[in-house]
Every structure is written in structure tokens, then in C-alpha cells.
Design an enzyme around this catalytic site. Structure first.
Site, PDB file in Angstrom:
ATOM      1  N   SER A  97       0.827  -1.206   0.000  1.00  0.00           N
ATOM      2  CA  SER A  97       0.000   0.000   0.000  1.00  0.00           C
ATOM      3  C   SER A  97       0.862   1.257   0.000  1.00  0.00           C
ATOM      4  O   SER A  97       0.676   2.166  -0.820  1.00  0.00           O
ATOM      5  CB  SER A  97      -0.921   0.003   1.226  1.00  0.00           C
ATOM      6  OG  SER A  97      -1.854  -1.043   1.166  1.00  0.00           O
TER       7      SER A  97
ATOM      8  N   ARG B 204       0.212   9.198   4.950  1.00  0.00           N
ATOM      9  CA  ARG B 204      -0.852   8.619   5.786  1.00  0.00           C
ATOM     10  C   ARG B 204      -2.224   9.181   5.412  1.00  0.00           C
ATOM     11  O   ARG B 204      -3.225   8.456   5.426  1.00  0.00           O
ATOM     12  CB  ARG B 204      -0.560   8.904   7.257  1.00  0.00           C
ATOM     13  CG  ARG B 204       0.652   8.190   7.804  1.00  0.00           C
ATOM     14  CD  ARG B 204       0.357   6.748   8.076  1.00  0.00           C
ATOM     15  NE  ARG B 204       1.519   6.047   8.601  1.00  0.00           N
ATOM     16  CZ  ARG B 204       1.480   4.799   9.058  1.00  0.00           C
ATOM     17  NH1 ARG B 204       0.345   4.134   9.046  1.00  0.00           N
ATOM     18  NH2 ARG B 204       2.575   4.216   9.495  1.00  0.00           N
TER      19      ARG B 204
ATOM     20  N   HIS C 143      -3.318   7.543   2.237  1.00  0.00           N
ATOM     21  CA  HIS C 143      -3.721   6.166   2.540  1.00  0.00           C
ATOM     22  C   HIS C 143      -5.131   6.132   3.117  1.00  0.00           C
ATOM     23  O   HIS C 143      -5.962   5.286   2.743  1.00  0.00           O
ATOM     24  CB  HIS C 143      -2.722   5.543   3.514  1.00  0.00           C
ATOM     25  CG  HIS C 143      -3.008   4.122   3.853  1.00  0.00           C
ATOM     26  ND1 HIS C 143      -3.532   3.742   5.065  1.00  0.00           N
ATOM     27  CD2 HIS C 143      -2.838   2.979   3.145  1.00  0.00           C
ATOM     28  CE1 HIS C 143      -3.677   2.422   5.094  1.00  0.00           C
ATOM     29  NE2 HIS C 143      -3.264   1.936   3.942  1.00  0.00           N
TER      30      HIS C 143
END
Length: 216
Positions: free
Chosen positions: A23, A46, A49
Site C-alpha cells: 500500500s 498517511r 492512505h
């Protein structure tokens, strides 16, 4: 004897660690991170994501020194003030560097009457209860544009305590873009925003968790 497993029509990655690695490798490969400073980049990764959108990155903006200031405050034990339970409940408490207090006053029993008195939303009125803990705090607003607007109005007063940093990422079609533009224009303290209508609790939590983790 253990019975055989039934045949599965779907093949997929089952190794959690491999999913994690793939990922973040995908995000770094597909996202333009060149304009972010070294201490900002992991926060953006982050956030991307959490959103599942590499297209988010161009909308993310840090004021100078924001990431460093937020991490410093968290290391020093600053409380984290959240506009919604979706934000406060998403914070990874085990990774907070100083067992930081997490505060969400939205459901305080005093808020409905306060909102009626002030003629505003409950999300905005709840911020009035932040005042005793606002000085040096890290603010995370991921849901309500009215909360961000109200905070900016509060900070217009020289008597209002100043937080250390603001993560201002409310989401929506009414007031979200305008509230973040107002934060960026006023910039009463170092801030992180996602421009436009994009934002939300998951993105805000991801930013806070990244800052907290790196502050350890």
C-alpha cells in the site's frame, strides 16, 4: 482429522504486513510528494492512505513549521482537542508520545443550551468548552466547518488562549472550503489544511496519528 478447506473463488493477499508494504509503496510511487518537507511527507502519505486517493496530495498544505510545532507540542504532553467523536475515537492512543489527553466536548450536557444561547451549531458551541485546555493544545477539526469558523472567531480575541497547531480538514459542501480558506488567510497559529471540499474525520485522524507517531 481436520476437514479440508472449501475452495475459494477469490485469490487475494492475506499477509497483513505485505498489504501494508504494498500500500505505502504504491502511494509513494504514484503520488507527487516532491514539494513536501521531510517532516511533512510521512503525514501526507498517511492522509493519502486514509483517503484512498493519490489525488489528495495537491490539496494538502502545511504552514511553515507546522509539523515540527505539532510534534513538539505532543511530546510535551499537549491535549488533543477534537470536534467530533469520529476524530477522537480514531486516534491511536498507544502511539501518543506522552499519554496525551483526548478531548471532545460535543456531547457535553451543556452544549445544547450553549448552542441556543450563541445561535450556532452544537459543533461550534462545543468549542467554548475548550477554553481551559486550549493553550498549547493540538486541535483536530475533521468534520464541522462551523467548528473551524467558531475557533477562528474565538482566536480573534487577544484573551483567547492559543493552541500550538491546528489540523483544519472539515469536509462538505457548505462552508468547508470557506472555513479552510479563512484559516489559511488568518493563520493564527501553524496549521495544516486540505483545500476545497475534501477532508473528513479519517484524513484528520491519519494526520494526527502520523504526527503523534513521529513525535515518539
Amino acid at each position: 482429522m481436520t476437514p479440508p478447506s472449501p475452495p475459494s473463488p477469490h485469490c487475494y493477499e492475506t499477509d497483513g504486513a505485505a498489504i501494508y508494504r504494498q500500500s505505502f509503496a504504491t502511494i509513494r510511487r504514484e503520488t507527487d510528494l516532491a514539494r513536501f518537507a521531510a517532516d511533512e511527507e510521512p503525514v501526507v502519505v498517511r492522509m493519502v492512505h486514509a483517503a484512498g486517493m493519490v489525488e489528495l496530495a495537491p490539496h494538502v498544505h502545511f504552514s511553515p513549521g507546522m509539523a515540527a510545532r505539532a510534534r513538539q507540542a505532543l511530546r510535551a504532553g499537549a491535549p488533543i482537542l477534537c470536534d467530533a467523536r469520529m476524530v477522537s475515537e480514531g486516534i491511536t492512543r498507544a502511539r501518543l508520545p506522552a499519554a496525551n489527553a483526548i478531548v471532545c466536548t460535543l456531547h457535553d450536557a451543556r452544549v445544547p443550551a450553549l448552542a441556543q444561547q450563541l445561535g450556532t451549531t452544537r459543533s461550534a458551541a462545543a468549542l467554548e468548552l475548550w477554553r481551559p485546555q486550549l493553550a498549547g493544545a493540538v486541535v483536530a477539526i475533521g468534520n464541522a466547518p462551523t467548528a473551524l469558523f467558531h475557533l477562528l472567531n474565538m482566536l480573534q480575541s487577544p484573551d483567547c488562549p492559543r493552541p500550538a497547531a491546528i489540523i483544519g480538514c472539515p469536509v462538505g459542501f457548505v462552508g468547508a472550503q470557506e472555513s479552510k480558506d479563512a484559516l489559511w488567510q488568518d493563520l493564527p497559529v501553524p496549521a495544516l489544511i486540505v483545500r476545497g471540499r475534501l477532508g473528513g474525520s479519517a484524513i484528520t485522524v491519519a494526520a494526527l496519528n502520523a504526527l503523534a507517531c513521529d513525535a515518539e
